[in-house]
Design an enzyme around this catalytic site. Structure first.
Site, PDB file in Angstrom:
ATOM      1  N   THR A  98       0.874  -1.166   0.000  1.00  0.00           N
ATOM      2  CA  THR A  98       0.000   0.000   0.000  1.00  0.00           C
ATOM      3  C   THR A  98       0.913   1.217   0.000  1.00  0.00           C
ATOM      4  O   THR A  98       1.667   1.447   0.950  1.00  0.00           O
ATOM      5  CB  THR A  98      -0.945   0.015   1.213  1.00  0.00           C
ATOM      6  N   LYS A 173      -7.614   1.720  -2.808  1.00  0.00           N
ATOM      7  CA  LYS A 173      -7.284   1.328  -1.434  1.00  0.00           C
ATOM      8  C   LYS A 173      -7.484   2.508  -0.485  1.00  0.00           C
ATOM      9  O   LYS A 173      -7.950   2.337   0.643  1.00  0.00           O
ATOM     10  CB  LYS A 173      -5.832   0.830  -1.375  1.00  0.00           C
ATOM     11  N   LYS A 241      -0.038   5.247   8.320  1.00  0.00           N
ATOM     12  CA  LYS A 241       0.687   5.344   7.052  1.00  0.00           C
ATOM     13  C   LYS A 241      -0.318   5.512   5.907  1.00  0.00           C
ATOM     14  O   LYS A 241      -0.177   6.401   5.062  1.00  0.00           O
ATOM     15  CB  LYS A 241       1.534   4.088   6.816  1.00  0.00           C
TER      16      LYS A 241
END
Lengths: 294, 294
Positions: A98, A173, A241
């Site tokens: 990711t 995502k 993150k």
């Protein structure tokens, strides 16, 4: 019929994903920054480990990547001894990290110059999804490499979809994480209120989970949240993150994300409570703490 | 075998709920503040309309109430010509208004002095749930009147549950609304980001709705949100009323509701945009507007 594949990054996600590829009959060469993990993987699944991503890519038609963040990804792809140093023309790189949409586009461009395809392919489903081979994979890139890689990805995915050009997997995502944090914070406040009001939280969840308040998070997390158990799942550090990436991207595309920005700050408070490795449902712990001291 | 029941308040919820009681074979006397609506109801379902809640309660063993807010509820219950003026000993009052837990406890006390039971019984499922007779009913009060009233409530409910002592139904409804607004704001930010990022929002929702971001709101609202359609559903004004009750209750029980308070303010902006009657998913319209002007 097995393909020649490389897997770069044997973390909690990559380790079992690479294992599924081995079990599916592919010839798997692995690379991991720390050697003991790749040695353990080879002990479990056979095949071989190498010392650099370039070596792993040398004899592979497909290179899978699952590392920590944008910097790690750049390093293993375009850095010294990176994938693009070793990859042959026609190789497909499938990146499950990711990361930002920007780094995906940057690396796709660098790969294209060497006639290598680069797909950004972040996943959802967590560690359990990786172990059970039922991940959801959101892909950005060209259709031809997508169609070549999809049957291999099926080894650990329940659903694999091409979302659009390079970066689109990462953007999807981000949409996922933005939706998740709204659900989790709302659920945390609902449960926190239920406890403060003296309700039977279990009964309340059973009743309201049939209607407009229903969510995957409610069905799968309310019991652990009420019990104050967060020693599992998707870690707060990882969520921060991901939210950092989403908020940075929103700075570029102009999207207005007030709740996401607020919950990101709440997670920083969970980190300050020592909750770096707690599941992202630990937003509840922060509310319970506020209440104790408030 | 029909019971003698009264129904006070024939709004968008009460009108079809009273209709289900009539269809179930009960003898229904109705009262509504504006006469034309009770006349219309009698035209559709037969039975009779009366001029005060007290008259409606006089010959009833069960009195159902569904009015606007705490003040309306006090007026029809303990006000002049109210239910408690007419109700006989042993009557059960079932209040479907979404109101404060405080007013529920206050009216339960006033009712008990006249040997009348008072159940707070807010519902979820909306207008469609009322019309189709599939509401969820969350009840606060004593077990004996709950068990007597439950078979009648079944005429328009799919699920009816006693949550605890007086006020517990209202508190459960607040938990529901707190969870809902987190889901809706998160979903709105996710969709808004998807559009700003140039993703195919439909494809993104299809992919992420299989996992941790899944919710009833996602499954039932994303298409209308992307289309900017809000002329249906649960109105912003009603949501603000409910959030006001929840935030006021949290002031008493000490719960910390930062997201709920923030989204309540967002709804005030939707009201300022003229969205008083828009569906509560119109939090999306506010984000789209911020983006245009920002």
């Amino acid at each position: 019929m097995g393909e020649r594949v490389a897997f770069v990054g044997l973390g909690v996600m990559g380790y079992p994903m690479a294992g599924h590829l081995a079990r599916a009959g592919h010839e798997v060469v692995v690379y991991n920054r720390t050697r003991d993990k790749s040695a353990r993987w080879v002990g479990e699944f056979g095949h071989r480990a190498v010392d650099t991503p370039a070596e792993a890519a040398k004899d592979a038609d497909y290179v899978f990547v699952c590392v920590g963040n944008d910097d790690d990804l750049r390093q293993v792809t375009t850095g010294r001894g990176g994938i693009l140093e070793g990859a042959n023309s026609g190789t497909v790189v499938v990146d499950h990290t990711t990361a930002s949409a920007n780094v995906a586009r940057e690396l796709e461009g660098a790969a294209r110059e060497r006639d290598v395809a680069f797909l950004d392919a972040p996943v959802s489903g967590g560690q359990a999804g990786a172990e059970n081979g039922v991940l959801t994979v959101m892909i950005g890139g060209q259709i031809e490499p997508f169609e070549r890689a999809a049957p291999l990805i099926d080894a650990y995915a329940r659903s694999t979809r091409l979302m659009g050009p390079s970066g689109s997997g990462q953007l999807t995502k981000m949409v996922n994480q933005i939706c998740v944090v709204g659900v989790v914070q709302g659920l945390a406040e609902g449960l926190h209120f239920a406890l403060a009001a003296g309700l039977d939280a279990q009964a309340a969840m059973e009743v309201i989970s049939k209607g407009a308040a229903q969510s995957w998070q409610m069905e799968n997390r309310y019991e652990t949240m009420v019990a104050g158990r967060y020693d599992f799942g998707f870690a707060v550090d990882w969520m921060r993150k991901d939210l950092g990436i989403a908020l940075e991207e929103a700075r570029r595309n102009g999207a207005h994300l007030p709740l996401t920005a607020l919950v990101d700050q709440f997670y920083s408070e969970v980190q300050a409570m020592g909750g770096n490795r707690w599941d992202s449902s630990s937003l509840m712990a922060r509310l319970e703490k506020s209440s104790e001291t408030g």
